[in-house]
Design an enzyme around this catalytic site. Sequence first.
Site, PDB file in Angstrom:
ATOM      1  N   ARG A  26       0.999  -1.218   0.102  1.00 23.38           N
ATOM      2  CA  ARG A  26      -0.060  -0.116  -0.026  1.00 23.38           C
ATOM      3  C   ARG A  26       0.811   1.161   0.155  1.00 23.38           C
ATOM      4  NH1 ARG A  26      -3.193  -2.024  -2.115  1.00 23.38           N
ATOM      5  NH2 ARG A  26      -5.218  -2.851  -1.763  1.00 23.38           N
ATOM      6  N   HIS A  53       0.908   0.719 -10.336  1.00 25.62           N
ATOM      7  CA  HIS A  53      -0.016  -0.013  -9.342  1.00 25.62           C
ATOM      8  C   HIS A  53      -0.725  -1.479 -10.280  1.00 25.62           C
ATOM      9  CE1 HIS A  53      -2.977   0.326  -5.599  1.00 25.62           C
ATOM     10  NE2 HIS A  53      -2.706  -1.117  -5.968  1.00 25.62           N
TER      11      HIS A  53
END
Length: 319
Positions: free
Chosen positions: A234, A282
């Site tokens: 994250r 991502h």
Amino acid sequence: MTILIASTFDPDGWTRHMRAAMPDRRVIATTRRGEFEGAPDDLETVRYVLAWKPRIDLLERLPRLEVLFSLGAGVDHLMALPRLPGVPVVRIVDPDLTARMTEYVVWQVLHHHRQAFAYRRQQAARQWRDLRQPAARHVTVGIMGLGVLGLSAADLLARLGFRVIGWSRSAKSVPDVETFAGEAELERFLGQTEILVALLPLTPETQRILDRKLIAALRKDGPLGGPVLINAGRGGSQVEADIDAALRDGTLKGASLDVFEQEPLAPESPLWNAPNLVLTPHVAAVSDAAALSIGIAEQIRAFERGEPLRNVVDPKRGY
């Protein structure tokens, strides 16, 4: 009974695959802006929501909502909502998602282990020179986060010959992996780690944990010539200014980042030209709608048979 796709990415694809997986159900979706353009009555029969960064005002318009599924490995986008509906939140745990993350982690570990940046520079300079290459067994990979994703990556890296150790917030026992737990054992874990792989959920305890102090605690005298950081967990767990500075002053020999504090990464971010950094947008473990829809459909059918839901998030822990 209606299923609502409340996602800011590929709602049409998710709708198509959920309809194929559950042809007996009505499946509706928001727009890519997260807005619902159907009639208000359409929301009154919604029992399940498949969500990625949904609008809270939309969730509050669902009087019969029973289960909220997260369309991704993480659930912090839901836990951060100011008024989360009082229904079970289910995170995605799927072999396809796990395999993709394991591929990414192994790719990045090998990229740094086999000195890809150095050979790329030699190629640009037209230099033919072999570099001393340590064996995998002499390199320690430390994995922060020993959930499903971390355990899968640890298993494959160990089979490639690396010494693998692991750290988690609470104690865990993993075959053939030395494990550490909690704040008290973090420094001892870091001091042995040459390649740090972060696969942490985002919680108050892990927020901005990957900072200058943590980086400085990594092993500096290993055979790679310096430590490496890989974060595919994250973005909120890292301090990007500290990582950038550590790459530029040599505290970090290299890094791979797939997640960021703000996404997309701003064009003016210094990370774009930081030395020895692999930067990906991502994509380490992109949720595949075709594969994941089947698993979600199975969960819904089992739930309606009275079986317990799997992978329900603990609201106190946030994962």
